[in-house]
Design a protein around this motif. Structure first.
Motif, PDB file in Angstrom:
ATOM      1  N   ALA A 121       0.827  -1.204   0.000  1.00 40.08           N
ATOM      2  CA  ALA A 121       0.000   0.000   0.000  1.00 40.08           C
ATOM      3  C   ALA A 121       0.863   1.257   0.000  1.00 40.08           C
ATOM      4  O   ALA A 121       0.565   2.237  -0.703  1.00 40.08           O
ATOM      5  CB  ALA A 121      -0.931  -0.009   1.208  1.00 40.08           C
ATOM      6  N   PHE A 122       1.934   1.244   0.787  1.00 39.82           N
ATOM      7  CA  PHE A 122       2.831   2.401   0.794  1.00 39.82           C
ATOM      8  C   PHE A 122       3.469   2.592  -0.582  1.00 39.82           C
ATOM      9  O   PHE A 122       3.482   3.707  -1.123  1.00 39.82           O
ATOM     10  CB  PHE A 122       3.919   2.227   1.849  1.00 39.82           C
ATOM     11  CG  PHE A 122       4.927   3.352   1.846  1.00 39.82           C
ATOM     12  CD1 PHE A 122       4.667   4.534   2.518  1.00 39.82           C
ATOM     13  CD2 PHE A 122       6.131   3.231   1.157  1.00 39.82           C
ATOM     14  CE1 PHE A 122       5.591   5.589   2.505  1.00 39.82           C
ATOM     15  CE2 PHE A 122       7.056   4.269   1.134  1.00 39.82           C
ATOM     16  CZ  PHE A 122       6.772   5.451   1.809  1.00 39.82           C
ATOM     17  N   ASP A 123       3.986   1.534  -1.166  1.00 41.45           N
ATOM     18  CA  ASP A 123       4.648   1.658  -2.467  1.00 41.45           C
ATOM     19  C   ASP A 123       3.670   2.030  -3.574  1.00 41.45           C
ATOM     20  O   ASP A 123       4.044   2.726  -4.520  1.00 41.45           O
ATOM     21  CB  ASP A 123       5.382   0.361  -2.806  1.00 41.45           C
ATOM     22  CG  ASP A 123       6.842   0.372  -2.358  1.00 41.45           C
ATOM     23  OD1 ASP A 123       7.380   1.472  -2.107  1.00 41.45           O
ATOM     24  OD2 ASP A 123       7.440  -0.709  -2.256  1.00 41.45           O
ATOM     25  N   ASN A 124       2.426   1.576  -3.476  1.00 42.07           N
ATOM     26  CA  ASN A 124       1.425   1.973  -4.469  1.00 42.07           C
ATOM     27  C   ASN A 124       1.151   3.471  -4.399  1.00 42.07           C
ATOM     28  O   ASN A 124       1.036   4.149  -5.429  1.00 42.07           O
ATOM     29  CB  ASN A 124       0.121   1.201  -4.255  1.00 42.07           C
ATOM     30  CG  ASN A 124       0.224  -0.245  -4.678  1.00 42.07           C
ATOM     31  OD1 ASN A 124       1.077  -0.615  -5.487  1.00 42.07           O
ATOM     32  ND2 ASN A 124      -0.655  -1.087  -4.131  1.00 42.07           N
ATOM     33  N   TRP A 125       1.032   3.979  -3.179  1.00 40.49           N
ATOM     34  CA  TRP A 125       0.851   5.430  -3.000  1.00 40.49           C
ATOM     35  C   TRP A 125       2.055   6.178  -3.561  1.00 40.49           C
ATOM     36  O   TRP A 125       1.901   7.167  -4.297  1.00 40.49           O
ATOM     37  CB  TRP A 125       0.678   5.740  -1.512  1.00 40.49           C
ATOM     38  CG  TRP A 125       0.464   7.195  -1.198  1.00 40.49           C
ATOM     39  CD1 TRP A 125      -0.739   7.830  -1.073  1.00 40.49           C
ATOM     40  CD2 TRP A 125       1.470   8.192  -0.975  1.00 40.49           C
ATOM     41  NE1 TRP A 125      -0.549   9.170  -0.786  1.00 40.49           N
ATOM     42  CE2 TRP A 125       0.808   9.416  -0.719  1.00 40.49           C
ATOM     43  CE3 TRP A 125       2.866   8.183  -0.969  1.00 40.49           C
ATOM     44  CZ2 TRP A 125       1.483  10.603  -0.460  1.00 40.49           C
ATOM     45  CZ3 TRP A 125       3.557   9.366  -0.720  1.00 40.49           C
ATOM     46  CH2 TRP A 125       2.870  10.562  -0.463  1.00 40.49           C
ATOM     47  N   GLU A 133       3.064  12.221   6.606  1.00 39.45           N
ATOM     48  CA  GLU A 133       1.701  12.441   7.087  1.00 39.45           C
ATOM     49  C   GLU A 133       0.651  11.907   6.126  1.00 39.45           C
ATOM     50  O   GLU A 133      -0.463  11.557   6.550  1.00 39.45           O
ATOM     51  CB  GLU A 133       1.467  13.947   7.314  1.00 39.45           C
ATOM     52  CG  GLU A 133       2.433  14.591   8.294  1.00 39.45           C
ATOM     53  CD  GLU A 133       2.351  13.972   9.680  1.00 39.45           C
ATOM     54  OE1 GLU A 133       1.242  13.556  10.077  1.00 39.45           O
ATOM     55  OE2 GLU A 133       3.395  13.888  10.362  1.00 39.45           O
ATOM     56  N   LEU A 134       0.958  11.822   4.840  1.00 44.56           N
ATOM     57  CA  LEU A 134      -0.054  11.499   3.830  1.00 44.56           C
ATOM     58  C   LEU A 134      -0.037  10.050   3.361  1.00 44.56           C
ATOM     59  O   LEU A 134      -1.091   9.508   3.001  1.00 44.56           O
ATOM     60  CB  LEU A 134       0.117  12.420   2.611  1.00 44.56           C
ATOM     61  CG  LEU A 134      -0.052  13.922   2.863  1.00 44.56           C
ATOM     62  CD1 LEU A 134       0.177  14.693   1.566  1.00 44.56           C
ATOM     63  CD2 LEU A 134      -1.427  14.226   3.436  1.00 44.56           C
ATOM     64  N   ALA A 135       1.116   9.422   3.331  1.00 47.05           N
ATOM     65  CA  ALA A 135       1.210   8.077   2.778  1.00 47.05           C
ATOM     66  C   ALA A 135       0.703   7.036   3.769  1.00 47.05           C
ATOM     67  O   ALA A 135       0.963   7.145   4.972  1.00 47.05           O
ATOM     68  CB  ALA A 135       2.648   7.758   2.392  1.00 47.05           C
ATOM     69  N   PRO A 136      -0.016   6.025   3.301  1.00 41.80           N
ATOM     70  CA  PRO A 136      -0.455   4.961   4.211  1.00 41.80           C
ATOM     71  C   PRO A 136       0.735   4.176   4.741  1.00 41.80           C
ATOM     72  O   PRO A 136       1.655   3.853   3.997  1.00 41.80           O
ATOM     73  CB  PRO A 136      -1.343   4.084   3.317  1.00 41.80           C
ATOM     74  CG  PRO A 136      -0.872   4.331   1.925  1.00 41.80           C
ATOM     75  CD  PRO A 136      -0.437   5.773   1.906  1.00 41.80           C
ATOM     76  N   ASN A 137       0.733   3.924   6.031  1.00 43.99           N
ATOM     77  CA  ASN A 137       1.753   3.096   6.680  1.00 43.99           C
ATOM     78  C   ASN A 137       3.164   3.684   6.573  1.00 43.99           C
ATOM     79  O   ASN A 137       4.154   2.949   6.585  1.00 43.99           O
ATOM     80  CB  ASN A 137       1.752   1.678   6.077  1.00 43.99           C
ATOM     81  CG  ASN A 137       0.364   1.107   5.964  1.00 43.99           C
ATOM     82  OD1 ASN A 137      -0.359   1.023   6.942  1.00 43.99           O
ATOM     83  ND2 ASN A 137      -0.035   0.730   4.749  1.00 43.99           N
ATOM     84  N   ALA A 138       3.250   5.008   6.480  1.00 43.27           N
ATOM     85  CA  ALA A 138       4.546   5.642   6.278  1.00 43.27           C
ATOM     86  C   ALA A 138       5.528   5.336   7.406  1.00 43.27           C
ATOM     87  O   ALA A 138       6.715   5.096   7.158  1.00 43.27           O
ATOM     88  CB  ALA A 138       4.378   7.151   6.120  1.00 43.27           C
ATOM     89  N   ARG A 139       5.057   5.311   8.630  1.00 44.31           N
ATOM     90  CA  ARG A 139       5.974   5.084   9.748  1.00 44.31           C
ATOM     91  C   ARG A 139       6.470   3.643   9.788  1.00 44.31           C
ATOM     92  O   ARG A 139       7.571   3.381  10.278  1.00 44.31           O
ATOM     93  CB  ARG A 139       5.301   5.468  11.065  1.00 44.31           C
ATOM     94  CG  ARG A 139       5.056   6.966  11.174  1.00 44.31           C
ATOM     95  CD  ARG A 139       4.602   7.377  12.559  1.00 44.31           C
ATOM     96  NE  ARG A 139       4.379   8.813  12.641  1.00 44.31           N
ATOM     97  CZ  ARG A 139       4.040   9.462  13.752  1.00 44.31           C
ATOM     98  NH1 ARG A 139       3.887   8.773  14.888  1.00 44.31           N
ATOM     99  NH2 ARG A 139       3.854  10.764  13.749  1.00 44.31           N
TER     100      ARG A 139
END
Length: 256
Positions: A183-187, A205-211
């Protein structure tokens, strides 16, 4: 004009592995003109001031432990290019980016493992550069942008790191891909392909699962720098994406 690239360097054992991603790296040089020199930013060289290597020939740094004995016998004695190092420092100065030269450091595995797969003869001059996790994402991009004119001089600029790089979350026995990593890489792919710098500069702040994907930024920074070198044309192309151990991403991006 020479494109710039981001390469994931995976685990130190990448240079010994055989799969679709290493095949891409081994075949990479055949599809493009031989560069006059290579400029490479490695996630494994961190400094508080932008540092530019200036050596005659590189030693090989084994900045890892517990891997195959063969890795510790490998070398990558590429020549440096002191005149290019000075040119890079001048470009940074012109854009107000503080920098310094380093006349001693060798190539860490973030640099030599990738280069050994692409240019195994180590016969192309290399200038290695550090990263600084304490700069803003926009400042990282500007570092790349400052060097963009080198592409017109047949200099290959590479950022070496990883888009999803969380060693605490890897599963050494995993066969599939963890949903959160994909999901992060798709974003990320959607924002790179549309050159959405406003979102990318605020990916935390915007990307899913960024942390989870980027617990510390040093492996992500080389992507932003490589992207910055393509600011004039703003064209990004994903050449490869796969995963190891559930979520360790192996990706290659081209910036025209």
């Amino acid at each position: 004009m020479m494109p710039s690239y981001f390469f994931a360097h995976g685990a130190p054992s990448l240079v010994l592995e055989e799969h679709a991603y290493t095949d891409l790296l081994k075949e990479f040089a055949a599809g493009m003109p031989k560069p006059k020199a290579i400029v490479i930013f490695s996630a494994h060289w961190e400094e508080s001031v932008q540092t530019v290597s200036s050596v005659d020939q590189y030693s090989t740094i084994y900045d890892f432990g517990g891997f195959q004995d063969e890795l510790y016998r490998m070398t990558y004695p590429a020549p440096g290019d002191r005149s290019l190092s000075e040119q890079i420092q001048a470009l940074f100065t012109k854009d107000g980016i503080p920098s310094k030269l380093d006349e001693a450091r060798g190539l860490d595995h973030g640099a030599w493992a990738v280069l050994k797969l692409i240019y195994p003869d180590a016969d192309i001059p290399v200038v290695a550069l550090s990263v600084n996790r304490y700069l803003t994402n926009e400042q990282q991009y500007e570092i790349g942008k400052a060097l963009s004119e080198l592409r017109e001089q047949d200099v290959l600029i590479i950022g070496s790191g990883g888009t999803v790089h969380n060693l605490r979350s890897v599963n050494w026995r995993a066969q599939g891909v963890d949903e959160w990593a994909g999901a992060f890489d798709n974003w990320l792919q959607s924002k790179l392909e549309t050159w959405d710098t406003a979102s990318l500069f605020n990916y935390e702040e915007l990307a899913p699962n960024a942390r989870m994907a980027v617990p510390t930024s040093e492996h992500f920074i080389p992507l932003l720098i490589a992207m910055g070198t393509g600011d004039a044309n703003r064209k990004a192309k994903l050449l490869h994406r796969s995963y190891q151990y559930g979520n360790l991403s192996l990706s290659c991006w081209q910036f025209d």
